[in-house]
Design a protein around this motif. Structure first.
Motif, mmCIF file in Angstrom:
data_model
loop_
_atom_site.group_PDB
_atom_site.id
_atom_site.type_symbol
_atom_site.label_atom_id
_atom_site.label_comp_id
_atom_site.label_asym_id
_atom_site.label_seq_id
_atom_site.Cartn_x
_atom_site.Cartn_y
_atom_site.Cartn_z
ATOM 1 N N VAL A 17 -55.480 -0.522 -54.396
ATOM 2 C CA VAL A 17 -55.709 0.295 -55.595
ATOM 3 C C VAL A 17 -54.438 1.051 -55.969
ATOM 4 O O VAL A 17 -54.129 1.211 -57.157
ATOM 5 C CB VAL A 17 -56.898 1.261 -55.383
ATOM 6 C CG1 VAL A 17 -56.958 2.325 -56.452
ATOM 7 C CG2 VAL A 17 -58.196 0.477 -55.353
ATOM 8 N N GLY A 18 -53.691 1.500 -54.977
ATOM 9 C CA GLY A 18 -52.425 2.187 -55.249
ATOM 10 C C GLY A 18 -51.449 1.288 -55.979
ATOM 11 O O GLY A 18 -50.759 1.722 -56.910
ATOM 12 N N SER A 21 -52.908 0.831 -59.544
ATOM 13 C CA SER A 21 -52.726 2.063 -60.320
ATOM 14 C C SER A 21 -51.260 2.275 -60.675
ATOM 15 O O SER A 21 -50.949 2.774 -61.755
ATOM 16 C CB SER A 21 -53.239 3.274 -59.537
ATOM 17 O OG SER A 21 -54.629 3.183 -59.373
ATOM 18 N N ARG A 26 -50.263 6.529 -63.507
ATOM 19 C CA ARG A 26 -51.036 7.529 -62.760
ATOM 20 C C ARG A 26 -51.921 8.323 -63.722
ATOM 21 O O ARG A 26 -51.972 8.053 -64.901
ATOM 22 C CB ARG A 26 -50.075 8.459 -62.034
ATOM 23 C CG ARG A 26 -49.089 7.706 -61.153
ATOM 24 C CD ARG A 26 -49.213 8.117 -59.719
ATOM 25 N NE ARG A 26 -48.221 7.418 -58.906
ATOM 26 C CZ ARG A 26 -48.537 6.434 -58.086
ATOM 27 N NH1 ARG A 26 -49.767 6.036 -57.982
ATOM 28 N NH2 ARG A 26 -47.605 5.849 -57.363
ATOM 29 N N GLY A 30 -55.206 5.765 -63.866
ATOM 30 C CA GLY A 30 -55.210 5.368 -62.456
ATOM 31 C C GLY A 30 -56.562 5.624 -61.809
ATOM 32 O O GLY A 30 -57.060 4.815 -61.023
ATOM 33 N N LEU A 31 -57.187 6.761 -62.144
ATOM 34 C CA LEU A 31 -58.520 7.057 -61.625
ATOM 35 C C LEU A 31 -59.552 6.074 -62.162
ATOM 36 O O LEU A 31 -60.455 5.657 -61.435
ATOM 37 C CB LEU A 31 -58.915 8.490 -61.984
ATOM 38 C CG LEU A 31 -58.111 9.589 -61.302
ATOM 39 C CD1 LEU A 31 -58.504 10.951 -61.856
ATOM 40 C CD2 LEU A 31 -58.290 9.543 -59.801
ATOM 41 N N VAL A 33 -58.943 2.946 -63.016
ATOM 42 C CA VAL A 33 -58.710 1.686 -62.302
ATOM 43 C C VAL A 33 -59.364 1.738 -60.924
ATOM 44 O O VAL A 33 -60.006 0.777 -60.490
ATOM 45 C CB VAL A 33 -57.191 1.396 -62.177
ATOM 46 C CG1 VAL A 33 -56.908 0.301 -61.167
ATOM 47 C CG2 VAL A 33 -56.611 1.026 -63.532
ATOM 48 N N THR A 34 -59.228 2.868 -60.240
ATOM 49 C CA THR A 34 -59.830 3.027 -58.915
ATOM 50 C C THR A 34 -61.342 2.910 -58.992
ATOM 51 O O THR A 34 -61.964 2.159 -58.225
ATOM 52 C CB THR A 34 -59.436 4.387 -58.304
ATOM 53 O OG1 THR A 34 -58.012 4.457 -58.231
ATOM 54 C CG2 THR A 34 -60.035 4.576 -56.928
ATOM 55 N N TYR A 37 -62.367 -0.698 -59.835
ATOM 56 C CA TYR A 37 -62.209 -1.589 -58.678
ATOM 57 C C TYR A 37 -63.401 -1.474 -57.732
ATOM 58 O O TYR A 37 -64.050 -2.465 -57.405
ATOM 59 C CB TYR A 37 -60.906 -1.285 -57.930
ATOM 60 C CG TYR A 37 -60.823 -1.954 -56.580
ATOM 61 C CD1 TYR A 37 -60.537 -3.311 -56.474
ATOM 62 C CD2 TYR A 37 -61.062 -1.241 -55.402
ATOM 63 C CE1 TYR A 37 -60.479 -3.935 -55.232
ATOM 64 C CE2 TYR A 37 -60.999 -1.859 -54.170
ATOM 65 C CZ TYR A 37 -60.711 -3.205 -54.084
ATOM 66 O OH TYR A 37 -60.668 -3.822 -52.859
#
Length: 122
Positions: A17-18, A21, A26, A30-31, A33-34, A37
């Motif tokens: 995930v990092g 993202s 970010r 990014g949140l 995407v997390t 996922y």
């Protein structure tokens, strides 16, 4: 599934995930995407890439399949567990059912599979 198995799978997933993202940026994206996922993988396969590696699967306590709304609630509850200093995840270590707060909220439990589940097969 035991605490350290779940943390290992989570660590592998956070590396993936990092990377994802980092590609999109970010912050809020990014949140998103997390969350996408984790909720997407749980709804699609009942596990994540880290879960496949460590042979773990998320199942509902009522025996029904994990739907996207259930996976989304579980993901949002997991985010809440992070915000409160990871207490919702640490709860797994001393809970007799090995459920984190996100499991209790979504009505799920993580089990260890006897064999590896393929991400490709339907």
């Amino acid at each position: 599934a035991r605490f350290w198995e779940r943390m290992g799978a989570g660590f592998l997933d956070m590396i993936l995930v990092g990377i994802l993202s980092g590609l999109v940026g970010r912050g809020a994206l990014g949140l998103l995407v997390t969350l996408a996922y984790f909720a997407g993988m749980w709804a699609w396969k009942g596990t994540t890439v880290g879960g496949v590696v460590l042979k773990l699967k998320v199942v509902r306590l009522d025996g029904q399949p994990i739907t996207f709304p259930v996976a989304l609630v579980r993901g949002l509850a997991a985010a809440f567990s992070v915000v409160v200093m990871f207490l919702g995840f640490l709860w797994i270590a001393w809970d007799k059912e090995k459920q984190g707060w996100h499991d209790k909220i979504a009505g799920t439990v993580v089990v260890r599979l006897p064999h590896t589940q393929s991400l490709v097969c339907f």
